[in-house]
Design a protein around this motif. Structure first.
Motif, PDB file in Angstrom:
ATOM      1  N   SER A   1       0.817  -1.225   0.000  1.00  0.00           N
ATOM      2  CA  SER A   1       0.000   0.000   0.000  1.00  0.00           C
ATOM      3  C   SER A   1       0.848   1.271   0.000  1.00  0.00           C
ATOM      4  O   SER A   1       0.306   2.370  -0.124  1.00  0.00           O
ATOM      5  CB  SER A   1      -0.962  -0.002   1.197  1.00  0.00           C
ATOM      6  OG  SER A   1      -0.249  -0.123   2.409  1.00  0.00           O
ATOM      7  N   GLY A   2       2.169   1.144   0.183  1.00  0.00           N
ATOM      8  CA  GLY A   2       3.034   2.331   0.078  1.00  0.00           C
ATOM      9  C   GLY A   2       3.651   2.779   1.395  1.00  0.00           C
ATOM     10  O   GLY A   2       4.281   3.842   1.457  1.00  0.00           O
ATOM     11  N   LYS A   3       3.524   1.996   2.447  1.00  0.00           N
ATOM     12  CA  LYS A   3       4.012   2.387   3.778  1.00  0.00           C
ATOM     13  C   LYS A   3       5.527   2.612   3.782  1.00  0.00           C
ATOM     14  O   LYS A   3       6.020   3.655   4.222  1.00  0.00           O
ATOM     15  CB  LYS A   3       3.647   1.308   4.825  1.00  0.00           C
ATOM     16  CG  LYS A   3       2.184   0.964   4.866  1.00  0.00           C
ATOM     17  CD  LYS A   3       1.862  -0.086   5.912  1.00  0.00           C
ATOM     18  CE  LYS A   3       2.494  -1.455   5.688  1.00  0.00           C
ATOM     19  NZ  LYS A   3       2.024  -2.151   4.475  1.00  0.00           N
ATOM     20  N   THR A   4       6.263   1.613   3.290  1.00  0.00           N
ATOM     21  CA  THR A   4       7.722   1.718   3.292  1.00  0.00           C
ATOM     22  C   THR A   4       8.173   2.836   2.357  1.00  0.00           C
ATOM     23  O   THR A   4       9.088   3.606   2.694  1.00  0.00           O
ATOM     24  CB  THR A   4       8.347   0.372   2.878  1.00  0.00           C
ATOM     25  OG1 THR A   4       8.010  -0.592   3.882  1.00  0.00           O
ATOM     26  CG2 THR A   4       9.857   0.462   2.754  1.00  0.00           C
ATOM     27  N   THR A   5       7.510   2.963   1.217  1.00  0.00           N
ATOM     28  CA  THR A   5       7.854   4.032   0.275  1.00  0.00           C
ATOM     29  C   THR A   5       7.748   5.389   0.967  1.00  0.00           C
ATOM     30  O   THR A   5       8.654   6.220   0.864  1.00  0.00           O
ATOM     31  CB  THR A   5       6.913   3.968  -0.949  1.00  0.00           C
ATOM     32  OG1 THR A   5       7.018   2.667  -1.524  1.00  0.00           O
ATOM     33  CG2 THR A   5       7.269   5.020  -1.973  1.00  0.00           C
ATOM     34  N   LEU A   6       6.649   5.620   1.696  1.00  0.00           N
ATOM     35  CA  LEU A   6       6.460   6.894   2.384  1.00  0.00           C
ATOM     36  C   LEU A   6       7.572   7.121   3.410  1.00  0.00           C
ATOM     37  O   LEU A   6       8.168   8.202   3.475  1.00  0.00           O
ATOM     38  CB  LEU A   6       5.078   6.916   3.063  1.00  0.00           C
ATOM     39  CG  LEU A   6       4.765   8.138   3.906  1.00  0.00           C
ATOM     40  CD1 LEU A   6       4.815   9.413   3.067  1.00  0.00           C
ATOM     41  CD2 LEU A   6       3.380   8.013   4.571  1.00  0.00           C
TER      42      LEU A   6
ATOM     43  N   ILE B   1      11.505   7.347  12.865  1.00  0.00           N
ATOM     44  CA  ILE B   1      10.610   6.564  12.026  1.00  0.00           C
ATOM     45  C   ILE B   1      10.991   5.093  12.138  1.00  0.00           C
ATOM     46  O   ILE B   1      12.165   4.730  12.177  1.00  0.00           O
ATOM     47  CB  ILE B   1      10.581   7.045  10.563  1.00  0.00           C
ATOM     48  CG1 ILE B   1      11.932   6.909   9.898  1.00  0.00           C
ATOM     49  CG2 ILE B   1      10.103   8.477  10.467  1.00  0.00           C
ATOM     50  CD1 ILE B   1      11.912   7.411   8.473  1.00  0.00           C
ATOM     51  N   MET B   2       9.967   4.262  12.255  1.00  0.00           N
ATOM     52  CA  MET B   2      10.186   2.826  12.442  1.00  0.00           C
ATOM     53  C   MET B   2       9.327   2.067  11.447  1.00  0.00           C
ATOM     54  O   MET B   2       8.111   2.252  11.396  1.00  0.00           O
ATOM     55  CB  MET B   2       9.746   2.412  13.845  1.00  0.00           C
ATOM     56  CG  MET B   2      10.402   3.184  14.961  1.00  0.00           C
ATOM     57  SD  MET B   2       9.970   2.357  16.515  1.00  0.00           S
ATOM     58  CE  MET B   2      10.582   3.558  17.665  1.00  0.00           C
ATOM     59  N   ASP B   3       9.970   1.196  10.669  1.00  0.00           N
ATOM     60  CA  ASP B   3       9.241   0.415   9.678  1.00  0.00           C
ATOM     61  C   ASP B   3       9.128  -1.021  10.163  1.00  0.00           C
ATOM     62  O   ASP B   3      10.092  -1.772  10.109  1.00  0.00           O
ATOM     63  CB  ASP B   3       9.970   0.484   8.330  1.00  0.00           C
ATOM     64  CG  ASP B   3       9.111  -0.056   7.188  1.00  0.00           C
ATOM     65  OD1 ASP B   3       8.015  -0.583   7.462  1.00  0.00           O
ATOM     66  OD2 ASP B   3       9.546   0.051   6.028  1.00  0.00           O
ATOM     67  N   GLU B   4       7.975  -1.407  10.629  1.00  0.00           N
ATOM     68  CA  GLU B   4       7.709  -2.760  11.137  1.00  0.00           C
ATOM     69  C   GLU B   4       8.821  -3.251  12.045  1.00  0.00           C
ATOM     70  O   GLU B   4       9.360  -4.340  11.821  1.00  0.00           O
ATOM     71  CB  GLU B   4       7.537  -3.737   9.964  1.00  0.00           C
ATOM     72  CG  GLU B   4       6.528  -3.229   8.965  1.00  0.00           C
ATOM     73  CD  GLU B   4       5.415  -4.212   8.661  1.00  0.00           C
ATOM     74  OE1 GLU B   4       5.255  -5.177   9.432  1.00  0.00           O
ATOM     75  OE2 GLU B   4       4.710  -3.990   7.692  1.00  0.00           O
ATOM     76  N   PRO B   5       9.166  -2.488  13.087  1.00  0.00           N
ATOM     77  CA  PRO B   5      10.311  -2.887  13.904  1.00  0.00           C
ATOM     78  C   PRO B   5      10.036  -4.158  14.713  1.00  0.00           C
ATOM     79  O   PRO B   5      10.968  -4.776  15.194  1.00  0.00           O
ATOM     80  CB  PRO B   5      10.506  -1.686  14.838  1.00  0.00           C
ATOM     81  CG  PRO B   5       9.162  -1.071  14.950  1.00  0.00           C
ATOM     82  CD  PRO B   5       8.525  -1.269  13.599  1.00  0.00           C
TER      83      PRO B   5
END
Ligand SMILES: Nc1ncnc2c1ncn2[C@@H]1O[C@H](COP(=O)(O)OP(=O)(O)OP(=O)(O)O)[C@@H](O)[C@H]1O
Ligand SMILES: [Mg+2]
Length: 353
Positions: A47-52, A163-167
């Motif tokens: 859906s674009g989470k990591t891209t953002l 910012i944390m991506d699925e930590p």
């Protein structure tokens, strides 16, 4: 308008979008994150989470738009000059450095004197409950311990924006829940602004001041956990966050005509006659043998014992199913039992199908 918002927001996303060839990974969007806020970006895979997050971190160039941090345009600032603490799912500790050295690394980069550095590292390790493990190497730690080292390494230099991506993606449920509490405590204690990515809706509800729900590169809804749960803006949101009952039909004479009969519309929803629509009701709002509202008849077709509650599935005459919850004290019902159920119309939402 624009410049006013930019001065108050910690982070302001203005028309940021990202295209990969013909794919809009992110459609141009606006998003403000307030100082000290815990904002969770939630959404299905792709859906674009990591891209953002990568655009905010400076690891990906946006196709369009501007990024303001503390009101400054940082759209093209290199990652290490943005002052953002970053924790990703593959937490990438340095394998040849000890826990102590890993956590000290960002301070060394900032040329902090040795004594002060040691003090800060000890405090950060204490904060994440790893006080005794300074001399271990990452390979000598469990996944959860490595994750905590990554958190300590991020928090140690007290970035104002993290910012944390699925930590917590790699952790089992129990560890995940205790780490959620830890992250919340770190957030409270440090006052940092946090943007946190997950595809776990329970985690989003538990942690966040606000949730930004992405779908196909678009913001579907942005609001407090309560608002998103109680007032979903679309069937996608209702379906993605929590369990929902959905009954479809068309509006006629002030009711929703469904295969199971007319259902009252929520007060003030005033849909256009003839329009196709769906009523959404959360399982906890469905009551058995309602006395004050109209009732539907059905049969119990599934029961699940879930500790504090029983979950019942009831199949209506049309074949549509409804979920409801009963507290453990109320007991369950046998399969095949005939039931009548209903809900307060004010608890239902009328949405586009
Ligand atoms: N470097 C790239 N080149 C081409 N397409 C990409 C690239 N990176 C991401 N995409 C595409 O952009 C879309 C959004 O990807 P993104 O990684 O932001 O999703 P996500 O929400 O983080 O998903 P997940 O929950 O699986 O991590 C996906 O369709 C993905 O395939
Ligand atoms: Mg991702």
């Amino acid at each position: 308008m624009d410049s006013l918002a930019a001065t108050t927001a910690k982070l302001a996303v203005r028309g940021i979008g990202k295209r990969y060839g013909k794919l809009d990974a992110l459609l141009p969007m606006d998003l403000d994150v307030a100082p000290g806020e815990f904002l969770t970006v939630l959404g299905p895979s792709g859906s674009g989470k990591t891209t953002l997050l990568q655009i905010i971190a400076g690891l990906t160039e946006p196709t369009c738009g501007r990024l303001l941090i503390d009101g400054r345009n940082e759209t093209h600032t290199p990652p290490h000059k943005r002052g953002i603490g970053v924790v990703f799912q593959n937490y990438a500790l340095f394998p040849h450095l000890t826990v102590q050295e890993n956590v000290a690394f960002p301070l060394q980069m900032r040329r902090m004197p040795g004594a002060e550095r040691d003090r800060k590292v000890a405090a950060a390790l204490e904060l994440v409950g790893l006080g005794g493990l300074h001399q271990r190497f990452p390979r000598e730690l469990s996944g959860g311990q490595q994750q905590r080292v990554a958190l300590a390494r991020c928090f140690v230099y007290q970035p104002a924006l993290i910012i944390m991506d699925e930590p917590l993606g790699a952790l089992d449920r129990k560890l995940r829940e205790s780490m959620q509490l830890e992250i919340r405590r770190l957030h409270r204690d440090t006052g940092a602004t946090i943007m946190f990515v997950t595809h776990d809706q329970e985690e989003a509800l538990a942690l966040s001041d606000r949730i930004c729900l992405l779908n196909h590169g678009r913001i579907e809804q942005l609001g407090s956990p309560e608002a998103v749960y109680e007032h979903p803006a679309s069937l996608f949101v209702a379906d993605f966050i929590g369990l929902s009952n959905v009954l479809r039909g068309h509006i006629q004479g002030g009711v929703l005509l469904t295969a199971d009969g007319p259902l009252p519309l929520p007060p003030g929803s005033g849909g256009t006659a003839g329009r196709e629509a769906a009523l959404v009701i959360r399982p906890e709002h469905v009551e058995l043998d309602p006395t004050d509202f109209p009732a539907l008849s059905g049969t119990v077709t599934e029961t699940v014992y879930a500790g504090a509650e029983h979950r019942l599935q009831v199949t209506l005459g049309s074949g549509a199913t409804l979920l409801l919850r009963r507290s453990a004290g109320q007991g369950s019902l046998p399969l095949g039992a005939a039931v009548r159920l209903g809900w307060s119309p004010s608890r239902a939402r009328l949405l586009n199908p």
